[in-house]
Design an enzyme around this catalytic site. Structure first.
Site, mmCIF file in Angstrom:
data_model
loop_
_atom_site.group_PDB
_atom_site.id
_atom_site.type_symbol
_atom_site.label_atom_id
_atom_site.label_comp_id
_atom_site.label_asym_id
_atom_site.label_seq_id
_atom_site.Cartn_x
_atom_site.Cartn_y
_atom_site.Cartn_z
ATOM 1 N N LYS A 1 -30.931 0.515 29.760
ATOM 2 C CA LYS A 1 -31.388 -0.647 30.081
ATOM 3 C C LYS A 1 -32.354 -0.644 31.579
ATOM 4 O O LYS A 1 -33.349 -1.308 31.692
ATOM 5 C CB LYS A 1 -30.067 -1.459 30.437
ATOM 6 C CG LYS A 1 -29.245 -2.128 29.375
ATOM 7 C CD LYS A 1 -28.140 -3.198 29.743
ATOM 8 C CE LYS A 1 -27.272 -2.486 30.722
ATOM 9 N NZ LYS A 1 -26.370 -1.245 30.181
ATOM 10 N N CYS B 1 -16.335 -13.643 36.544
ATOM 11 C CA CYS B 1 -16.399 -12.009 36.458
ATOM 12 C C CYS B 1 -15.691 -11.541 37.329
ATOM 13 O O CYS B 1 -15.174 -10.327 37.475
ATOM 14 C CB CYS B 1 -17.849 -11.400 35.966
ATOM 15 S SG CYS B 1 -19.078 -11.363 37.283
ATOM 16 N N MET B 2 -15.689 -12.088 38.730
ATOM 17 C CA MET B 2 -15.160 -11.301 39.758
ATOM 18 C C MET B 2 -14.283 -12.110 40.518
ATOM 19 O O MET B 2 -13.569 -11.543 41.492
ATOM 20 C CB MET B 2 -16.304 -11.231 40.885
ATOM 21 C CG MET B 2 -17.655 -10.508 40.398
ATOM 22 S SD MET B 2 -17.166 -8.891 39.822
ATOM 23 C CE MET B 2 -15.758 -8.465 41.046
ATOM 24 N N MET C 1 -13.650 -5.857 34.032
ATOM 25 C CA MET C 1 -13.452 -7.123 33.362
ATOM 26 C C MET C 1 -11.976 -7.141 32.763
ATOM 27 O O MET C 1 -11.385 -8.134 32.747
ATOM 28 C CB MET C 1 -14.518 -7.375 32.285
ATOM 29 C CG MET C 1 -15.745 -7.780 32.869
ATOM 30 S SD MET C 1 -15.614 -9.107 34.244
ATOM 31 C CE MET C 1 -16.258 -8.394 35.677
ATOM 32 N N GLY D 1 -20.006 -6.685 37.825
ATOM 33 C CA GLY D 1 -20.952 -6.755 36.515
ATOM 34 C C GLY D 1 -22.249 -7.171 36.690
ATOM 35 O O GLY D 1 -23.252 -7.029 35.893
ATOM 36 N N GLN D 2 -22.486 -7.977 37.631
ATOM 37 C CA GLN D 2 -23.843 -8.282 38.221
ATOM 38 C C GLN D 2 -24.491 -7.747 39.477
ATOM 39 O O GLN D 2 -23.822 -7.388 40.174
ATOM 40 C CB GLN D 2 -23.772 -9.954 38.258
ATOM 41 C CG GLN D 2 -23.302 -10.638 37.159
ATOM 42 C CD GLN D 2 -23.314 -12.211 37.132
ATOM 43 O OE1 GLN D 2 -24.430 -12.758 36.909
ATOM 44 N NE2 GLN D 2 -22.332 -12.748 37.454
#
Lengths: 776, 227
Positions: free
Chosen positions: A92, A181-182, A366, A403-404
């Protein structure tokens, strides 16, 4: 074997060189004219410049070098000087720049007229947004407008959004997708240590010899860090990697041990490990007695499914005796059946954590956070590390992955959540006073009560309590659980939705106004990664046509609403000015941020940044400038101790039954990132994984008569979806479970998921609900 | 007889030179391997240069022991430079996997390196396997992905940059520059030598293992001036 017949000889080569390259050689003597050998891609006069930036995608925060030539990004290299990735990226990252060049890039503002989105000049669209926001406040009150942002917001984006909502308008209706997500990681940190974010850093990987991955397919979702583990393994013999998961993945195959457990029973496993540490006398009592206290909270705490659900935990003192008694229910033999993990394997796990010769790192993401007991399981992993005394020292590190790219930097540190301010929580008068002082606004304007967390905010939009929502850098019409309710709600009459994005998505489909955003390094900004590292990137490219940074969109609207005095910055220096103002909030050795100049120079700087030095390990006097003494000091809590929480196993709200006999788990694949709006526009990634699918265990597939590639229908109590069956391909769920990636906007798996959440963190559980599988 | 003698006269020095060369090459190789092994444990960024140098030396001759060979009747596919760049989004990007793979679930080096560590003929694909320049990185599918279809999700305006031209030298006949970064591509011979190498970038002299004795990466377009 010889290949001389097809290879030109050295003599031929020299001849050829002498004749055909004479012209090129002559050019090459004049640098700047056509010295083609000097730039990698041989394109004449224009120079190729390599510029640093953090990656646009996950929270690992790899350092990239992007090749810029003639106003375009043309190549990517891993930055060898970045301590995060040391020159390596994933597929990616290497292709990330192609996400800038999708043909359907949003370049003009759009407004909805007679059901259709039509182009308008950007200033007109911003006028409409400001007017609508103002008129909604006038007719329905401050708390009828909201901003829903993102862990992909840059730090200045989030800071300006917070100042606009909390300092200018005076509403706490500010949330971000990092809630999805967090949030459990945050409440886990806060309840155990009193302060958010990890004590350790990625460098722990170089010191640890034991890695336990909890419900975390690191090989696909944090591949660059996982490769650092694999590199360690090649160089050192005693390295052990254990994959503790509900699904057999690439991570399982690369690990030394793969242990499968039943969904939700990680709570029981963690308690069983603590039981074993005590039983086998492997507790570091010296550490526990000096640096820990025992606490317990409420039990049977619900799942947030009721419309106006409220919950507040209460910490109570607990005794070691009571804690030991509580753990008796988690003796390995007693939880074998519940967890699906043999007593032998449970003892094996405890022996790794308890072994005095092992330095242990635990990783999770997650699997723990998207969990209706997400806060609890975060507490429990810290319990293990605290009992073993393996924390806050090189290689001993419970590590919460993100995740971000800026879930930490923006949402957690700037605090773009309903209960947060850039420093502290809105409930604290001290924190409100500080914010009022720095922002130069009246103290009473900042409301002391949180309003809506994300799920509640979308429910309020559905009910009509919220009438206006501005969504930036996120795609909730793919990612909200129980999606149809929230889509229908957003489409109701008298709801006004503004969406700032770079491509058309299912979320722009429901928008009344679409604002074209600058993407990634088309603007200047900062991201903050999982290891407290803040990374700056310059504006390297012009954004297309009318596109502008999300920060500047917010500033324009704020000014049009009459808040010019609060947003006085000029277009040339606004990012630097915002950073300097934001830094004032973190002016203490616990959280000091690096100066702007420092960030520009370096491949990221870790906070607390005190007296020119980064902090790699927090809560220890030798490494943390905020810690007192020369040993551990958990200064986030008033008693300077880390709290060991008594948290039981409780079942999830929905479990497989006769009508819906399978667990549904959702997640990611290495090729795609989140809702896929960027990665699906990258040719190599889309061609590799073009569509979503449902993974089945081969036994289940056989029982249902389903072959690989056949179409099946998944049905939950909330919706149904047709997908092709994937058997023994990318991964294999355990029998009785299915797995579906969520990147595909054409296959919206969140129509089926449940919007139950952790009552403490308010983070939904995307990993567990019940479905039926039908052969079509 | 006469002709035999003259052959002997010209042949003897040739043989002597050959023997000397052989001994010299063997000595250099031995030294290089020892040097390489000694230095491979260091992993810090500052040592990258030293390490890459040593690897270049140590890898010398990896194709001298090529054993796999195609059967007499088969015609192994030969690789071309345009195909090489076709498989990359830009020069320097990780190439796609152009062939079907056995396992999507266990795609680690243990499988890929069977063919891609040392190269050689692969009967299944009737081709010589290209050699990876970085066999130490074992999560291969972290960067290399197979393609299952050609259609795009949305049209892309991405324009692939032109690849560097080859045989660029400062003077006629002088050793060409290295037109690409050496990061993760330190092992020159993996791409520039052996039966899988693309003809137009294949070295004529793989036995001269210290590539960067003569070939260098250019770092600047500016001429040096006295300060």
């Amino acid at each position: 074997m010889s290949d001389s017949n097809i290879t030109i000889t050295r003599r031929d080569f020299l001849k050829k060189m002498a004749t055909t390259s004479a012209a090129a050689t002559a050019y090459s003597l004049f640098p700047g004219i056509a010295f083609s050998g000097l730039d990698a891609f041989n394109s004449g006069t224009s120079k190729l410049a390599w510029k640093k930036t953090p990656c646009r995608f996950c929270g690992v925060g790899c350092g990239l070098l992007v090749g810029i030539q003639k106003g375009k990004a043309i190549a990517v290299k891993g930055d060898p000087s970045s301590p995060v990735n040391r020159g390596l990226c994933c597929v990616k990252g290497y292709h990330s720049i192609q996400a800038l060049y999708g043909k359907d890039r949003l370049k003009k503002a759009l407004i909805r007229k007679n059901g259709k989105l039509v182009e308008v000049p950007i200033q007109k669209a911003l006028d409409i947004v400001a007017q609508k926001m103002k008129s909604t406040i006038e007719s329905h009150g401050k708390d009828s407008v909201s901003i829903y942002g993102s862990g992909q917001w840059t730090i200045p984006d989030g800071y300006v959004a917070s100042k606009l909502m909390k300092g200018a308008i005076g509403s706490n209706n500010l949330e971000a997708n990092a809630r999805l997500c967090m949030a459990s990681a945050v409440t886990g940190f806060i309840t155990t240590f009193g302060l958010d974010e990890p004590m350790g850093c990625y460098e722990d990987i170089d010191h640890a010899n034991t890695f336990v991955l909890w419900g975390n397919n690191m090989a696909e979702n944090h591949p660059v860090l996982f490769s650092r583990l694999l590199e360690r393994k090649q160089k050192q013999k005693d390295i052990v990697i254990v994959d503790l998961a509900t699904r057999t993945t690439r991570t399982s195959f690369a690990s030394d041990r793969s242990i499968l457990f039943n969904p939700q029973t990680d709570l029981a496993i963690a308690n069983a490990i603590c039981y074993e540490l005590i039983r086998t006398e492997r507790v570091n009592w010296d550490f526990v007695n000096k640096h820990c206290s025992f606490k317990k909270g409420k039990t049977n705490i619900g799942y947030g499914l009721e419309e106006h659900f409220k919950f507040k935990d209460k910490a109570q003192d607990n005794s070691l005796k009571e804690y030991k008694h509580f753990l008796k229910d988690y003796a390995p033999e007693k939880v074998e059946a519940l967890t699906g993990v043999s007593a032998k394997d449970l003892r094996f796990l405890a022996s790794l954590y308890g072994d005095a010769n092992r330095k242990v790192m635990s990783f999770w993401c997650m699997g723990f956070n998207q969990h209706t007991r997400g806060t609890w399981i975060n507490n429990l992993i810290y319990n293990i590390h605290l009992l073993a005394g393996k924390i806050s020292t090189p290689g001993n590190s419970p590590f919460s992955l993100t995740g971000q790219p800026s879930a930490c930097g923006t949402v957690r540190e700037v605090g773009t959540l309903t209960h947060k301010l850039p420093h502290g929580v809105v409930m604290s008068k001290k924190a409100r006073k500080l914010a009022a002082k720095i922002w130069n606004v009246p103290l009473k304007r900042i409301p002391p009560k949180p309003t809506h967390h994300t799920v509640s905010m979308f429910r309020a939009l559905d009910r009509g309590d919220i009438r206006f929502m501005w969504i930036q850098v996120t795609n909730p019409m793919v990612t909200m659980p129980k999606l149809s309710r929230y889509r229908d709600g957003a489409l109701k009459k008298d709801r006004f939705v503004v969406v700032s994005d770079v491509y058309p998505t299912p979320t722009t489909d429901i928008a009344d106004v679409v604002l074209p955003s600058a993407m990634w390094f088309e603007q200047e900004g900062m991201f903050g990664n999982s290891e407290r590292r803040t990374q700056h990137f310059e504006r390297l490219l012009e954004p297309p046509e009318d596109a502008m940074s999300d920060t500047w969109q917010l500033i324009e609207v704020a000014r049009k609403m009459g808040f010019k005095k609060l947003f006085p910055w000029g277009k040339e220096t606004y990012i630097q000015d915002i950073w300097n103002e934001y830094r004032k909030f973190h002016d203490s050795p616990k959280h000091a941020m690096a100066p702007y100049e420092e960030l520009k120079k370096k491949p990221g700087v870790m906070w607390p940044f005190v007296k020119g030095k980064e902090t790699k390990w927090r809560y220890h006097g030798k490494t943390d400038p905020a810690a007192q003494g020369d040993t551990f000091d958990f200064y986030g809590k008033p008693d300077h101790r880390a709290w060991i929480w008594q948290r039981p196993y409780e079942p999830p709200p929905e479990m497989p039954d006769q009508k819906y006999p399978f667990w549904l788990n959702t997640g990611r694949v290495i090729e795609h990132w989140h809702s896929g709006s960027m990665t699906r526009r990258i040719p190599v990634l889309h061609k590799a994984v073009p569509h979503s699918y449902v993974e089945l265990h081969p036994q289940d597939a056989k029982k249902l008569g389903i072959q690989h590639g056949e179409q099946v229908r998944l049905v939950s109590r909330r919706g149904s979806l047709e997908l092709s069956a994937s058997i023994n391909q990318r991964a294999r769920p355990a029998p009785g479970q299915v797995f579906v990636p969520f990147f595909d906007e054409g296959k919206l798996i969140n129509e089926l998921t449940l919007d139950a959440y952790c009552p403490i963190s308010k983070q939904p559980d995307y990993k567990k609900c019940a479905v039926r599988v039908e052969k079509i | 007889m006469n002709s035999d003698k003259s052959q002997f006269r010209t042949g003897l020095p040739f043989i002597i030179i050959c023997v000397i060369l052989f001994v010299a090459v063997a000595f250099i190789l031995g030294e290089a391997l020892r040097y390489g092994l000694k230095n491979q444990t260091s992993d810090s960024v500052e040592h990258t240069f030293k390490k890459s140098e040593s690897i270049i030396l140590a890898e010398g001759g990896s194709f001298l022991s090529q054993t796999n060979a195609p059967s007499k009747n088969s015609q192994p596919n030969s690789r071309h430079l345009d195909q090489f760049y076709h498989r990359r989004a830009y020069p320097g990007a990780p190439p796609i996997v152009p062939h079907p793979v056995d396992s999507d679930m266990n795609p680690f080096a243990s499988k890929c390196l069977t063919c891609h560590q040392h190269g050689g003929y692969v009967p299944k694909f009737n081709a010589y396997a290209p050699v990876t320049p970085h066999p130490q990185l074992v999560n291969c599918r972290q960067c290399h992905v197979p393609q299952v279809q050609d259609e795009l999700f949305k049209i892309s305006m991405w324009q692939k940059p032109k690849p560097p031209s080859i045989h660029q030298s400062a003077l006629p006949g002088s050793p060409p520059y290295i037109p690409h970064s050496l990061h993760m591509r330190e092992k020159c011979l993996s791409c520039h030598s052996g039966p899988s190498a693309i003809q137009s970038i294949k070295t004529t002299h793989p036995e001269r293992v210290n590539c960067r004795q003569c070939h260098m990466v250019l770092q600047t377009t500016e001429q040096w001036e006295r300060p």
